[in-house]
Design an enzyme around this catalytic site. Sequence first.
Site, mmCIF file in Angstrom:
data_model
loop_
_atom_site.group_PDB
_atom_site.id
_atom_site.type_symbol
_atom_site.label_atom_id
_atom_site.label_comp_id
_atom_site.label_asym_id
_atom_site.label_seq_id
_atom_site.Cartn_x
_atom_site.Cartn_y
_atom_site.Cartn_z
ATOM 1 N N CYS A 68 0.836 -1.210 0.000
ATOM 2 C CA CYS A 68 0.000 0.000 0.000
ATOM 3 C C CYS A 68 0.869 1.259 0.000
ATOM 4 C CB CYS A 68 -0.923 -0.017 1.208
ATOM 5 S SG CYS A 68 -2.075 1.375 1.214
ATOM 6 N N CYS A 72 0.123 5.003 6.972
ATOM 7 C CA CYS A 72 -0.518 4.832 8.287
ATOM 8 C C CYS A 72 0.482 4.118 9.217
ATOM 9 C CB CYS A 72 -1.799 4.017 8.135
ATOM 10 S SG CYS A 72 -2.839 4.586 6.765
ATOM 11 N N CYS A 75 0.322 0.376 10.353
ATOM 12 C CA CYS A 75 -0.134 -0.667 9.420
ATOM 13 C C CYS A 75 0.999 -1.482 8.790
ATOM 14 C CB CYS A 75 -0.979 -0.043 8.321
ATOM 15 S SG CYS A 75 -1.670 -1.307 7.224
ATOM 16 N N CYS A 112 -16.378 -9.581 5.797
ATOM 17 C CA CYS A 112 -15.810 -8.258 5.525
ATOM 18 C C CYS A 112 -14.540 -8.390 4.676
ATOM 19 C CB CYS A 112 -15.507 -7.559 6.839
ATOM 20 S SG CYS A 112 -14.812 -5.926 6.598
ATOM 21 N N CYS A 143 -19.558 -6.643 4.020
ATOM 22 C CA CYS A 143 -18.892 -5.404 4.402
ATOM 23 C C CYS A 143 -17.615 -5.303 3.571
ATOM 24 C CB CYS A 143 -18.562 -5.447 5.897
ATOM 25 S SG CYS A 143 -17.623 -4.016 6.469
ATOM 26 N N CYS A 203 -19.680 1.649 9.025
ATOM 27 C CA CYS A 203 -18.872 1.001 10.063
ATOM 28 C C CYS A 203 -17.645 1.890 10.235
ATOM 29 C CB CYS A 203 -18.477 -0.403 9.620
ATOM 30 S SG CYS A 203 -17.304 -1.195 10.743
ATOM 31 N N ARG A 275 -17.807 -2.964 18.265
ATOM 32 C CA ARG A 275 -17.017 -4.175 17.995
ATOM 33 C C ARG A 275 -15.684 -4.161 18.716
ATOM 34 N NH1 ARG A 275 -16.746 -4.543 12.460
ATOM 35 N NH2 ARG A 275 -18.829 -5.391 12.561
HETATM 36 N N1 SAM Z 1 -6.746 0.346 3.196
HETATM 37 C C1 SAM Z 1 -8.033 0.658 3.672
HETATM 38 C C2 SAM Z 1 -8.037 1.824 4.630
HETATM 39 O O1 SAM Z 1 -7.042 2.106 5.250
HETATM 40 O O2 SAM Z 1 -9.078 2.471 4.736
HETATM 41 C C3 SAM Z 1 -8.740 -0.521 4.341
HETATM 42 C C4 SAM Z 1 -7.959 -1.486 5.195
HETATM 43 S S1 SAM Z 1 -7.223 -0.827 6.690
HETATM 44 C C5 SAM Z 1 -6.152 -2.127 7.120
HETATM 45 C C6 SAM Z 1 -8.571 -0.839 7.841
HETATM 46 C C7 SAM Z 1 -8.304 -0.385 9.253
HETATM 47 O O3 SAM Z 1 -7.594 -1.398 9.971
HETATM 48 C C8 SAM Z 1 -7.478 0.854 9.483
HETATM 49 O O4 SAM Z 1 -8.195 2.047 9.302
HETATM 50 C C9 SAM Z 1 -7.104 0.694 10.951
HETATM 51 O O5 SAM Z 1 -8.078 1.304 11.781
HETATM 52 C C10 SAM Z 1 -7.096 -0.826 11.155
HETATM 53 N N2 SAM Z 1 -5.725 -1.334 11.409
HETATM 54 C C11 SAM Z 1 -4.746 -1.476 10.485
HETATM 55 N N3 SAM Z 1 -3.621 -1.947 11.054
HETATM 56 C C12 SAM Z 1 -3.880 -2.087 12.380
HETATM 57 C C13 SAM Z 1 -3.108 -2.523 13.491
HETATM 58 N N4 SAM Z 1 -1.839 -2.871 13.364
HETATM 59 N N5 SAM Z 1 -3.703 -2.564 14.702
HETATM 60 C C14 SAM Z 1 -5.006 -2.192 14.842
HETATM 61 N N6 SAM Z 1 -5.781 -1.772 13.824
HETATM 62 C C15 SAM Z 1 -5.233 -1.711 12.606
HETATM 63 C C1 DTB Z 2 -11.220 -2.490 11.670
HETATM 64 O O1 DTB Z 2 -11.549 -1.483 12.323
HETATM 65 N N1 DTB Z 2 -10.337 -3.394 12.088
HETATM 66 C C2 DTB Z 2 -10.136 -4.411 11.079
HETATM 67 C C3 DTB Z 2 -11.179 -4.039 9.999
HETATM 68 N N2 DTB Z 2 -11.693 -2.799 10.479
HETATM 69 C C4 DTB Z 2 -10.814 -3.986 8.605
HETATM 70 C C5 DTB Z 2 -8.737 -4.502 10.598
HETATM 71 C C6 DTB Z 2 -7.736 -4.798 11.690
HETATM 72 C C7 DTB Z 2 -6.413 -4.985 11.064
HETATM 73 C C8 DTB Z 2 -5.361 -5.423 12.052
HETATM 74 C C9 DTB Z 2 -4.016 -5.577 11.423
HETATM 75 C C10 DTB Z 2 -3.938 -6.640 10.360
HETATM 76 O O2 DTB Z 2 -4.414 -7.777 10.563
HETATM 77 O O3 DTB Z 2 -3.347 -6.357 9.306
HETATM 78 FE FE1 SF4 Z 3 -2.857 1.231 3.363
HETATM 79 FE FE2 SF4 Z 3 -2.777 0.118 5.752
HETATM 80 FE FE3 SF4 Z 3 -3.252 2.727 5.535
HETATM 81 FE FE4 SF4 Z 3 -5.121 0.946 4.739
HETATM 82 S S1 SF4 Z 3 -4.398 1.242 6.823
HETATM 83 S S2 SF4 Z 3 -4.431 2.778 3.642
HETATM 84 S S3 SF4 Z 3 -3.806 -0.709 3.992
HETATM 85 S S4 SF4 Z 3 -1.347 1.665 4.950
#
Ligand code: SAM
Ligand code: DTB
Ligand code: SF4
Length: 337
Positions: A68, A72, A75, A112, A143, A203, A275
Amino acid sequence: MDTVTNNAPATSVADTVRRQMWSVEQIAALFDLPFNDLIHRAHEVHRQNFDPNAVQLSTLLSIKTGGCAEDCGYCPQAARYHTTVDNEDMLGVDAVVAAARAAKDNGATRFCMGAAWRGPKQRDLTRVIDMVKAVRGLGMETCATLGMLKPGQAEQLKSAGLDYYNHNLDTAPEFYGNIISTRTQEDRLDTLAEVRNAGLHVCCGGIVGMGETRRVRAGLIAELANLDPYPESVPINNLVQVEGTPLHGIAKLDLFEFVRTIACARITMPKAMVRLSAGRQEMPEGIQALCFLAGANSIFYGDKLLTTGNPEAARDRDLMDRLGMYPLVPAGVKREE
Ligand code: SAM
Ligand code: DTB
Ligand code: SF4
Protein backbone atom coordinates in the site's frame (compact mmCIF):
# COMPACT_ATOMS: atom_id res chain seq x y z
CA MET A 1 -23.41 -22.88 20.17
CA ASP A 2 -27.05 -21.89 20.33
CA THR A 3 -27.99 -18.83 18.34
CA VAL A 4 -30.51 -16.07 18.74
CA THR A 5 -32.34 -14.24 15.99
CA ASN A 6 -32.46 -10.50 16.24
CA ASN A 7 -36.15 -9.73 15.93
CA ALA A 8 -35.68 -5.99 16.20
CA PRO A 9 -36.88 -4.12 13.12
CA ALA A 10 -34.18 -3.94 10.43
CA THR A 11 -33.82 -0.19 10.71
CA SER A 12 -30.50 1.62 10.76
CA VAL A 13 -29.19 4.10 13.29
CA ALA A 14 -29.91 6.68 10.61
CA ASP A 15 -33.62 5.86 10.83
CA THR A 16 -33.96 5.73 14.55
CA VAL A 17 -31.57 7.99 16.39
CA ARG A 18 -32.28 11.52 17.47
CA ARG A 19 -29.10 13.55 17.47
CA GLN A 20 -27.27 14.20 20.75
CA MET A 21 -24.02 16.15 20.67
CA TRP A 22 -21.21 15.13 23.03
CA SER A 23 -18.39 17.42 24.09
CA VAL A 24 -14.89 16.02 24.59
CA GLU A 25 -15.16 17.21 28.22
CA GLN A 26 -18.31 15.17 28.81
CA ILE A 27 -16.63 12.05 27.45
CA ALA A 28 -13.40 12.74 29.33
CA ALA A 29 -15.54 12.92 32.50
CA LEU A 30 -16.96 9.47 31.68
CA PHE A 31 -13.43 8.10 31.25
CA ASP A 32 -12.50 9.59 34.64
CA LEU A 33 -15.32 7.80 36.52
CA PRO A 34 -14.35 5.00 38.90
CA PHE A 35 -14.14 1.83 36.77
CA ASN A 36 -17.14 0.12 38.40
CA ASP A 37 -19.34 3.21 38.01
CA LEU A 38 -18.43 3.55 34.34
CA ILE A 39 -19.02 -0.12 33.54
CA HIS A 40 -22.31 -0.14 35.45
CA ARG A 41 -23.56 2.87 33.50
CA ALA A 42 -22.44 1.41 30.16
CA HIS A 43 -24.01 -1.95 30.93
CA GLU A 44 -27.33 -0.29 31.78
CA VAL A 45 -27.31 1.47 28.39
CA HIS A 46 -26.37 -1.82 26.72
CA ARG A 47 -29.24 -3.72 28.38
CA GLN A 48 -31.75 -1.01 27.42
CA ASN A 49 -30.83 -1.39 23.76
CA PHE A 50 -29.64 -4.97 23.15
CA ASP A 51 -29.78 -8.53 24.33
CA PRO A 52 -26.65 -8.34 26.53
CA ASN A 53 -25.74 -11.97 25.85
CA ALA A 54 -25.79 -11.89 22.05
CA VAL A 55 -22.67 -11.19 20.02
CA GLN A 56 -22.44 -10.51 16.30
CA LEU A 57 -19.72 -12.45 14.43
CA SER A 58 -17.90 -10.94 11.42
CA THR A 59 -15.13 -12.72 9.54
CA LEU A 60 -12.45 -10.70 7.77
CA LEU A 61 -10.60 -11.55 4.57
CA SER A 62 -7.80 -9.57 2.98
CA ILE A 63 -8.69 -9.61 -0.73
CA LYS A 64 -5.65 -7.49 -1.67
CA THR A 65 -2.72 -7.69 0.71
CA GLY A 66 0.29 -5.41 1.11
CA GLY A 67 2.13 -2.96 -1.11
CA CYS A 68 0.00 0.00 0.00
CA ALA A 69 1.20 3.50 -0.92
CA GLU A 70 -0.15 5.15 2.27
CA ASP A 71 1.85 5.81 5.43
CA CYS A 72 -0.52 4.83 8.29
CA GLY A 73 2.00 4.37 11.10
CA TYR A 74 0.25 1.34 12.60
CA CYS A 75 -0.13 -0.67 9.42
CA PRO A 76 1.96 -3.67 8.37
CA GLN A 77 0.63 -3.37 4.79
CA ALA A 78 2.25 -0.02 3.99
CA ALA A 79 4.92 -0.64 1.34
CA ARG A 80 7.31 1.87 2.89
CA TYR A 81 7.70 -0.11 6.15
CA HIS A 82 9.80 -3.26 6.26
CA THR A 83 7.44 -5.89 7.62
CA THR A 84 6.99 -9.53 6.64
CA VAL A 85 3.83 -8.66 4.65
CA ASP A 86 4.45 -8.96 0.88
CA ASN A 87 2.65 -7.21 -1.95
CA GLU A 88 0.22 -9.84 -3.27
CA ASP A 89 -2.19 -9.92 -6.20
CA MET A 90 -5.87 -9.41 -5.64
CA LEU A 91 -7.72 -12.66 -4.89
CA GLY A 92 -10.09 -14.14 -7.45
CA VAL A 93 -13.85 -14.34 -6.87
CA ASP A 94 -13.74 -18.13 -6.37
CA ALA A 95 -11.19 -17.90 -3.55
CA VAL A 96 -13.24 -15.19 -1.84
CA VAL A 97 -16.48 -17.18 -2.12
CA ALA A 98 -14.76 -20.29 -0.72
CA ALA A 99 -13.53 -18.26 2.28
CA ALA A 100 -16.97 -16.74 2.82
CA ARG A 101 -18.64 -20.16 2.68
CA ALA A 102 -16.17 -21.49 5.25
CA ALA A 103 -16.83 -18.46 7.47
CA LYS A 104 -20.56 -19.04 7.21
CA ASP A 105 -20.19 -22.75 8.01
CA ASN A 106 -18.17 -21.70 11.07
CA GLY A 107 -21.03 -19.47 12.29
CA ALA A 108 -20.14 -15.99 11.00
CA THR A 109 -23.04 -13.90 9.73
CA ARG A 110 -21.05 -11.06 8.16
CA PHE A 111 -18.11 -11.26 5.76
CA CYS A 112 -15.81 -8.26 5.52
CA MET A 113 -13.43 -7.85 2.58
CA GLY A 114 -10.41 -5.60 3.09
CA ALA A 115 -7.97 -4.20 0.53
CA ALA A 116 -4.64 -2.44 1.04
CA TRP A 117 -5.45 0.50 -1.20
CA ARG A 118 -5.57 4.25 -0.81
CA GLY A 119 -8.81 3.76 -2.72
CA PRO A 120 -10.11 1.43 -5.45
CA LYS A 121 -9.49 2.05 -9.15
CA GLN A 122 -12.59 1.41 -11.27
CA ARG A 123 -11.27 -1.94 -12.59
CA ASP A 124 -10.61 -3.06 -8.99
CA LEU A 125 -14.07 -1.98 -7.92
CA THR A 126 -15.63 -4.01 -10.74
CA ARG A 127 -13.98 -7.15 -9.34
CA VAL A 128 -15.01 -6.30 -5.78
CA ILE A 129 -18.58 -5.89 -7.01
CA ASP A 130 -18.53 -9.47 -8.33
CA MET A 131 -17.27 -10.62 -4.92
CA VAL A 132 -19.99 -8.71 -3.07
CA LYS A 133 -22.71 -10.18 -5.28
CA ALA A 134 -21.38 -13.71 -4.76
CA VAL A 135 -21.04 -13.37 -0.97
CA ARG A 136 -24.50 -11.80 -0.67
CA GLY A 137 -25.74 -14.78 -2.68
CA LEU A 138 -24.59 -17.03 0.16
CA GLY A 139 -27.03 -15.23 2.45
CA MET A 140 -24.38 -13.40 4.49
CA GLU A 141 -24.19 -9.72 5.36
CA THR A 142 -21.41 -8.04 3.40
CA CYS A 143 -18.89 -5.40 4.40
CA ALA A 144 -15.95 -3.91 2.51
CA THR A 145 -13.05 -1.69 3.50
CA LEU A 146 -11.26 -0.47 0.39
CA GLY A 147 -9.99 2.97 1.39
CA MET A 148 -11.25 6.32 0.09
CA LEU A 149 -14.20 6.31 -2.31
CA LYS A 150 -14.73 8.69 -5.21
CA PRO A 151 -18.22 10.00 -6.05
CA GLY A 152 -20.34 7.22 -7.51
CA GLN A 153 -18.29 4.32 -6.13
CA ALA A 154 -20.38 3.86 -2.99
CA GLU A 155 -23.55 3.73 -5.12
CA GLN A 156 -22.02 0.97 -7.25
CA LEU A 157 -21.23 -1.03 -4.10
CA LYS A 158 -24.74 -0.47 -2.74
CA SER A 159 -26.30 -1.66 -6.02
CA ALA A 160 -24.18 -4.82 -5.84
CA GLY A 161 -25.72 -5.66 -2.44
CA LEU A 162 -23.07 -4.32 -0.06
CA ASP A 163 -24.51 -3.81 3.43
CA TYR A 164 -21.67 -2.03 5.33
CA TYR A 165 -18.63 0.02 4.40
CA ASN A 166 -15.81 0.24 6.96
CA HIS A 167 -13.74 3.41 7.02
CA ASN A 168 -12.20 4.45 10.32
CA LEU A 169 -11.41 7.90 11.68
CA ASP A 170 -8.60 6.10 13.54
CA THR A 171 -7.88 8.77 16.19
CA ALA A 172 -8.84 12.26 17.37
CA PRO A 173 -8.09 15.17 15.00
CA GLU A 174 -5.28 16.64 17.14
CA PHE A 175 -3.34 13.35 17.21
CA TYR A 176 -4.10 12.22 13.65
CA GLY A 177 -1.11 13.98 12.07
CA ASN A 178 1.27 12.03 14.36
CA ILE A 179 0.10 8.78 12.75
CA ILE A 180 -0.81 9.44 9.10
CA SER A 181 0.33 12.10 6.62
CA THR A 182 -0.85 10.81 3.23
CA ARG A 183 -4.56 11.44 3.84
CA THR A 184 -6.40 13.83 6.12
CA GLN A 185 -9.37 13.31 8.39
CA GLU A 186 -11.31 15.57 5.99
CA ASP A 187 -10.64 12.99 3.26
CA ARG A 188 -12.02 10.32 5.56
CA LEU A 189 -15.11 12.36 6.39
CA ASP A 190 -15.71 12.87 2.65
CA THR A 191 -15.67 9.11 2.11
CA LEU A 192 -17.99 8.56 5.08
CA ALA A 193 -20.41 11.08 3.53
CA GLU A 194 -20.28 9.17 0.20
CA VAL A 195 -21.05 5.95 2.07
CA ARG A 196 -23.92 7.44 4.07
CA ASN A 197 -25.45 9.20 1.05
CA ALA A 198 -25.41 5.96 -0.95
CA GLY A 199 -27.58 4.35 1.75
CA LEU A 200 -24.89 1.97 2.98
CA HIS A 201 -24.55 1.24 6.69
CA VAL A 202 -21.51 2.97 8.15
CA CYS A 203 -18.87 1.00 10.06
CA CYS A 204 -16.45 3.52 11.55
CA GLY A 205 -14.20 3.42 14.58
CA GLY A 206 -10.60 3.82 15.54
CA ILE A 207 -7.46 2.52 17.20
CA VAL A 208 -6.24 3.03 20.75
CA GLY A 209 -2.87 2.09 22.20
CA MET A 210 -0.95 4.29 19.73
CA GLY A 211 0.66 6.40 22.48
CA GLU A 212 -2.28 8.80 22.67
CA THR A 213 -3.57 10.42 25.87
CA ARG A 214 -6.93 9.70 27.50
CA ARG A 215 -8.05 13.09 26.19
CA VAL A 216 -7.33 11.89 22.65
CA ARG A 217 -9.34 8.72 23.25
CA ALA A 218 -12.22 10.90 24.50
CA GLY A 219 -11.81 13.07 21.38
CA LEU A 220 -12.06 10.04 19.09
CA ILE A 221 -15.25 8.85 20.79
CA ALA A 222 -16.71 12.38 20.63
CA GLU A 223 -15.95 12.63 16.92
CA LEU A 224 -17.63 9.28 16.25
CA ALA A 225 -20.64 9.98 18.47
CA ASN A 226 -21.17 13.41 16.87
CA LEU A 227 -21.32 12.04 13.33
CA ASP A 228 -24.87 12.72 12.21
CA PRO A 229 -26.11 10.05 12.50
CA TYR A 230 -23.50 8.11 14.39
CA PRO A 231 -22.22 4.87 12.76
CA GLU A 232 -24.26 1.67 12.89
CA SER A 233 -21.09 -0.23 13.71
CA VAL A 234 -18.10 1.04 15.73
CA PRO A 235 -14.93 -1.06 15.71
CA ILE A 236 -12.59 -0.28 18.60
CA ASN A 237 -9.13 -1.65 17.78
CA ASN A 238 -6.26 -2.05 20.22
CA LEU A 239 -3.06 -1.48 18.26
CA VAL A 240 -1.49 -4.73 17.07
CA GLN A 241 2.18 -3.86 17.17
CA VAL A 242 3.93 -5.23 14.09
CA GLU A 243 7.70 -5.26 13.77
CA GLY A 244 8.87 -2.84 11.10
CA THR A 245 6.04 -0.33 11.62
CA PRO A 246 6.82 3.01 13.31
CA LEU A 247 4.55 2.21 16.26
CA HIS A 248 6.23 -1.08 17.05
CA GLY A 249 7.67 -1.12 20.58
CA ILE A 250 5.70 1.77 22.08
CA ALA A 251 4.27 1.39 25.60
CA LYS A 252 1.20 -0.84 25.62
CA LEU A 253 -2.15 0.52 26.75
CA ASP A 254 -3.45 -0.59 30.17
CA LEU A 255 -6.25 -2.95 29.11
CA PHE A 256 -8.65 -1.48 31.70
CA GLU A 257 -8.33 1.69 29.64
CA PHE A 258 -9.35 -0.31 26.57
CA VAL A 259 -12.45 -1.50 28.48
CA ARG A 260 -13.19 2.11 29.44
CA THR A 261 -13.03 3.09 25.75
CA ILE A 262 -15.61 0.41 24.90
CA ALA A 263 -17.83 1.65 27.75
CA CYS A 264 -17.64 5.25 26.52
CA ALA A 265 -18.52 4.13 22.98
CA ARG A 266 -21.54 2.22 24.32
CA ILE A 267 -22.82 5.16 26.42
CA THR A 268 -22.46 7.72 23.65
CA MET A 269 -23.67 5.51 20.76
CA PRO A 270 -26.35 3.45 22.49
CA LYS A 271 -27.81 1.76 19.42
CA ALA A 272 -24.56 1.08 17.56
CA MET A 273 -22.95 -2.33 17.39
CA VAL A 274 -19.67 -1.80 19.27
CA ARG A 275 -17.02 -4.18 18.00
CA LEU A 276 -14.19 -5.47 20.15
CA SER A 277 -11.84 -5.55 17.17
CA ALA A 278 -8.08 -5.91 16.61
CA GLY A 279 -5.91 -6.82 19.59
CA ARG A 280 -8.03 -9.65 21.00
CA GLN A 281 -5.32 -12.24 20.54
CA GLU A 282 -3.19 -10.58 23.22
CA MET A 283 -6.20 -9.86 25.45
CA PRO A 284 -6.87 -12.16 28.42
CA GLU A 285 -10.36 -13.70 28.37
CA GLY A 286 -11.25 -11.83 31.57
CA ILE A 287 -10.64 -8.51 29.82
CA GLN A 288 -12.75 -9.64 26.85
CA ALA A 289 -15.55 -10.56 29.27
CA LEU A 290 -15.30 -7.07 30.79
CA CYS A 291 -15.58 -5.61 27.27
CA PHE A 292 -18.84 -7.55 26.74
CA LEU A 293 -20.09 -6.32 30.12
CA ALA A 294 -19.17 -2.76 29.10
CA GLY A 295 -21.24 -3.02 25.92
CA ALA A 296 -19.20 -4.68 23.19
CA ASN A 297 -21.56 -6.86 21.14
CA SER A 298 -19.59 -7.74 18.05
CA ILE A 299 -16.22 -9.39 17.34
CA PHE A 300 -14.01 -10.42 14.45
CA TYR A 301 -14.34 -14.18 14.36
CA GLY A 302 -11.85 -16.47 12.63
CA ASP A 303 -8.16 -17.19 13.01
CA LYS A 304 -6.94 -14.14 11.11
CA LEU A 305 -7.75 -10.42 10.92
CA LEU A 306 -6.24 -9.04 7.67
CA THR A 307 -2.58 -9.96 8.09
CA THR A 308 -2.28 -10.57 11.84
CA GLY A 309 -3.68 -13.24 14.15
CA ASN A 310 -7.00 -13.46 15.95
CA PRO A 311 -8.14 -16.08 18.51
CA GLU A 312 -9.05 -19.43 16.96
CA ALA A 313 -12.76 -19.77 16.25
CA ALA A 314 -13.05 -22.84 18.52
CA ARG A 315 -11.57 -20.84 21.39
CA ASP A 316 -14.07 -18.05 20.85
CA ARG A 317 -16.96 -20.53 20.78
CA ASP A 318 -15.68 -21.96 24.04
CA LEU A 319 -15.41 -18.49 25.58
CA MET A 320 -18.95 -17.63 24.51
CA ASP A 321 -20.27 -20.93 25.90
CA ARG A 322 -18.55 -20.32 29.24
CA LEU A 323 -20.07 -16.81 29.38
CA GLY A 324 -23.52 -18.06 28.34
CA MET A 325 -23.30 -15.89 25.23
CA TYR A 326 -24.53 -16.79 21.75
CA PRO A 327 -24.18 -15.49 18.19
CA LEU A 328 -26.63 -12.86 17.07
CA VAL A 329 -28.23 -13.65 13.74
CA PRO A 330 -29.36 -10.46 12.04
CA ALA A 331 -32.83 -10.45 10.52
CA GLY A 332 -32.47 -11.32 6.84
CA VAL A 333 -29.42 -13.57 7.24
CA LYS A 334 -30.01 -17.17 6.15
CA ARG A 335 -28.64 -19.98 8.28
CA GLU A 336 -28.39 -23.63 7.33
CA GLU A 337 -30.52 -25.95 9.52
N1 SAM B 1 -6.75 0.35 3.20
C1 SAM B 1 -8.03 0.66 3.67
C2 SAM B 1 -8.04 1.82 4.63
O1 SAM B 1 -7.04 2.11 5.25
O2 SAM B 1 -9.08 2.47 4.74
C3 SAM B 1 -8.74 -0.52 4.34
C4 SAM B 1 -7.96 -1.49 5.19
S1 SAM B 1 -7.22 -0.83 6.69
C5 SAM B 1 -6.15 -2.13 7.12
C6 SAM B 1 -8.57 -0.84 7.84
C7 SAM B 1 -8.30 -0.38 9.25
O3 SAM B 1 -7.59 -1.40 9.97
C8 SAM B 1 -7.48 0.85 9.48
O4 SAM B 1 -8.20 2.05 9.30
C9 SAM B 1 -7.10 0.69 10.95
O5 SAM B 1 -8.08 1.30 11.78
C10 SAM B 1 -7.10 -0.83 11.15
N2 SAM B 1 -5.72 -1.33 11.41
C11 SAM B 1 -4.75 -1.48 10.49
N3 SAM B 1 -3.62 -1.95 11.05
C12 SAM B 1 -3.88 -2.09 12.38
C13 SAM B 1 -3.11 -2.52 13.49
N4 SAM B 1 -1.84 -2.87 13.36
N5 SAM B 1 -3.70 -2.56 14.70
C14 SAM B 1 -5.01 -2.19 14.84
N6 SAM B 1 -5.78 -1.77 13.82
C15 SAM B 1 -5.23 -1.71 12.61
C1 DTB C 1 -11.22 -2.49 11.67
O1 DTB C 1 -11.55 -1.48 12.32
N1 DTB C 1 -10.34 -3.39 12.09
C2 DTB C 1 -10.14 -4.41 11.08
C3 DTB C 1 -11.18 -4.04 10.00
N2 DTB C 1 -11.69 -2.80 10.48
C4 DTB C 1 -10.81 -3.99 8.60
C5 DTB C 1 -8.74 -4.50 10.60
C6 DTB C 1 -7.74 -4.80 11.69
C7 DTB C 1 -6.41 -4.99 11.06
C8 DTB C 1 -5.36 -5.42 12.05
C9 DTB C 1 -4.02 -5.58 11.42
C10 DTB C 1 -3.94 -6.64 10.36
O2 DTB C 1 -4.41 -7.78 10.56
O3 DTB C 1 -3.35 -6.36 9.31
FE1 SF4 D 1 -2.86 1.23 3.36
FE2 SF4 D 1 -2.78 0.12 5.75
FE3 SF4 D 1 -3.25 2.73 5.53
FE4 SF4 D 1 -5.12 0.95 4.74
S1 SF4 D 1 -4.40 1.24 6.82
S2 SF4 D 1 -4.43 2.78 3.64
S3 SF4 D 1 -3.81 -0.71 3.99
S4 SF4 D 1 -1.35 1.66 4.95
